[in-house]
Design a protein around this motif. Structure first.
Motif, short mmCIF file in Angstrom:
data_model
loop_
_atom_site.label_atom_id
_atom_site.label_comp_id
_atom_site.label_asym_id
_atom_site.label_seq_id
_atom_site.Cartn_x
_atom_site.Cartn_y
_atom_site.Cartn_z
N LEU A 108 6.29 3.47 -12.75
CA LEU A 108 6.07 4.75 -13.41
C LEU A 108 5.61 5.84 -12.44
O LEU A 108 5.36 6.97 -12.85
N GLY A 109 5.49 5.48 -11.16
CA GLY A 109 5.13 6.47 -10.15
C GLY A 109 3.66 6.82 -10.11
O GLY A 109 3.27 7.87 -9.59
N ARG A 110 2.80 5.93 -10.60
CA ARG A 110 1.37 6.21 -10.66
C ARG A 110 0.64 5.62 -9.46
O ARG A 110 -0.39 4.95 -9.59
N HIS A 111 1.16 5.88 -8.28
CA HIS A 111 0.64 5.24 -7.07
C HIS A 111 -0.79 5.65 -6.77
O HIS A 111 -1.64 4.80 -6.49
N HIS A 112 -1.05 6.95 -6.80
CA HIS A 112 -2.40 7.42 -6.48
C HIS A 112 -3.42 6.87 -7.47
O HIS A 112 -4.53 6.49 -7.09
N ARG A 113 -3.05 6.81 -8.75
CA ARG A 113 -3.99 6.44 -9.79
C ARG A 113 -4.50 5.01 -9.65
O ARG A 113 -5.66 4.73 -9.94
N ILE A 114 -3.63 4.09 -9.21
CA ILE A 114 -4.01 2.68 -9.24
C ILE A 114 -4.56 2.16 -7.91
O ILE A 114 -4.97 1.01 -7.83
N ILE A 115 -4.59 3.00 -6.87
CA ILE A 115 -5.09 2.53 -5.57
C ILE A 115 -6.52 2.00 -5.66
O ILE A 115 -6.81 0.91 -5.16
N PRO A 116 -7.47 2.73 -6.28
CA PRO A 116 -8.84 2.17 -6.36
C PRO A 116 -8.88 0.82 -7.08
O PRO A 116 -9.62 -0.08 -6.66
N GLU A 117 -8.10 0.67 -8.15
CA GLU A 117 -8.08 -0.61 -8.87
C GLU A 117 -7.48 -1.72 -8.01
O GLU A 117 -7.95 -2.86 -8.02
#
Length: 309
Positions: A180-189
């Motif tokens: 879905l292109g949510r690369h930045h969002r999931i980096i901390p997780e």
């Protein structure tokens, strides 16, 4: 937590330390034997467990000669504790054992597995966003390691499988988020998840991919080097071919990495392809004009008399 037919709310949770809540209050279950007994009944809620299996689960192959009598006492005490929480008569005595009679959706482990199945159906239908929401709801049920604090070998074996299911659900969720292109969002997780599961190469691949798509190529390569060091020092092996191949793709900035498997509507993909063709055509025109200008300047310089310089 949902109300039963009498309007009482209750929930049993084993995705973490054992927990029984009723009418908004936690009802403590004291003693390792009672906790183990309840956990075993919850794992197979609605099904009869033989006395032999319960004895094996509670005493782990070191059962005393009085185990049958002690099991009956343990069941009686657990019944009273559940009755204190408003659930009398939910443990029935069968011909060869005992059964816990509560709906599966009151037990977090069964809700977790149901949500995973629903997420799988959503993913098969092509609805990645809905699948992610279901997976995140499932993962939010966890409060620690499954059946945390219980040492029964039988319980620990089942808990290990549940912990593996959770890790697999994490990888499924992150894979869809990447699509879905949510690369930045999931980096901390992903950073937290790789720290929790340092030898799950799938999570490390996903972290490297997310970092690369976020424009952090050096950080992505550093993840690989750290994994390689840890595997060598602690396991005496190299990372898998999958991880090594990803490192090479990042180093080479191979085109398939830029796709990332993004889930885009057909119209968006068509328009994107058209824009890429237009950009390529414009770049070719600029290069042609540049070469033409060079030739014109060279021709002009050749015609200018030396005395004019």
């Amino acid at each position: 937590m949902q109300p039963d037919a009498t309007g009482r709310e209750f929930s049993f949770n084993i995705l973490g330390p054992l927990e029984f809540t009723s009418a908004g209050e936690e009802i403590p279950i004291s003693g390792a034997r009672q906790q183990t007994l309840l956990t075993l009944l919850l794992l197979d809620v609605g099904r009869t467990l033989t006395g032999a299996r319960l004895i094996d689960g509670i005493w782990g192959g070191r059962a005393p000669q009085t185990a049958d009598a002690q099991l009956r006492i343990c069941v009686s005490r657990l019944r009273r504790r559940l009755a204190d929480g408003g659930l009398p008569d939910v443990i029935s005595t069968e011909a060869h054992g005992y059964r816990l009679n509560v709906p599966e959706d009151r037990v977090d482990v069964h809700r977790f597995r149901d949500l995973l199945e629903r997420a799988g159906r959503a993913e098969a239908d092509g609805d990645a966003a809905h699948a992610v929401r279901l997976l995140r709801t499932a993962l939010s049920l966890w409060r620690g390691r499954a059946a945390e604090g219980l040492s029964s070998p039988l319980v620990r074996a089942v808990a290990a499988r549940l912990d593996e299911e959770r890790a697999g659900a994490l990888e499924r969720c992150f894979a869809l988020e990447l699509q879905l292109g949510r690369h930045h969002r999931i980096i901390p997780e992903l950073v937290a998840s790789t720290a929790e599961h340092p030898f799950r190469e799938g999570l490390h691949c996903q972290l490297m991919t997310a970092l690369y798509h976020a424009g952090r190529q050096v950080d992505a390569l550093n993840v690989y080097q750290e994994v390689k060091r840890r595997f060598s020092e602690e396991l005496g092996i190299d990372p898998s071919q999958r991880l090594r191949a990803l490192e090479m793709k990042i180093l080479a900035q191979q085109p398939e990495l830029h796709d990332g498997g993004s889930v885009l509507p057909h119209e968006a993909r068509t328009r994107l392809a058209a824009l890429e063709r237009e950009n390529a055509s414009l770049r070719a025109e600029r290069q042609y004009i540049g070469r033409l200008m060079v030739r014109l300047m060279a021709h002009h310089d050749a015609r200018v008399p030396s005395e004019a310089l």
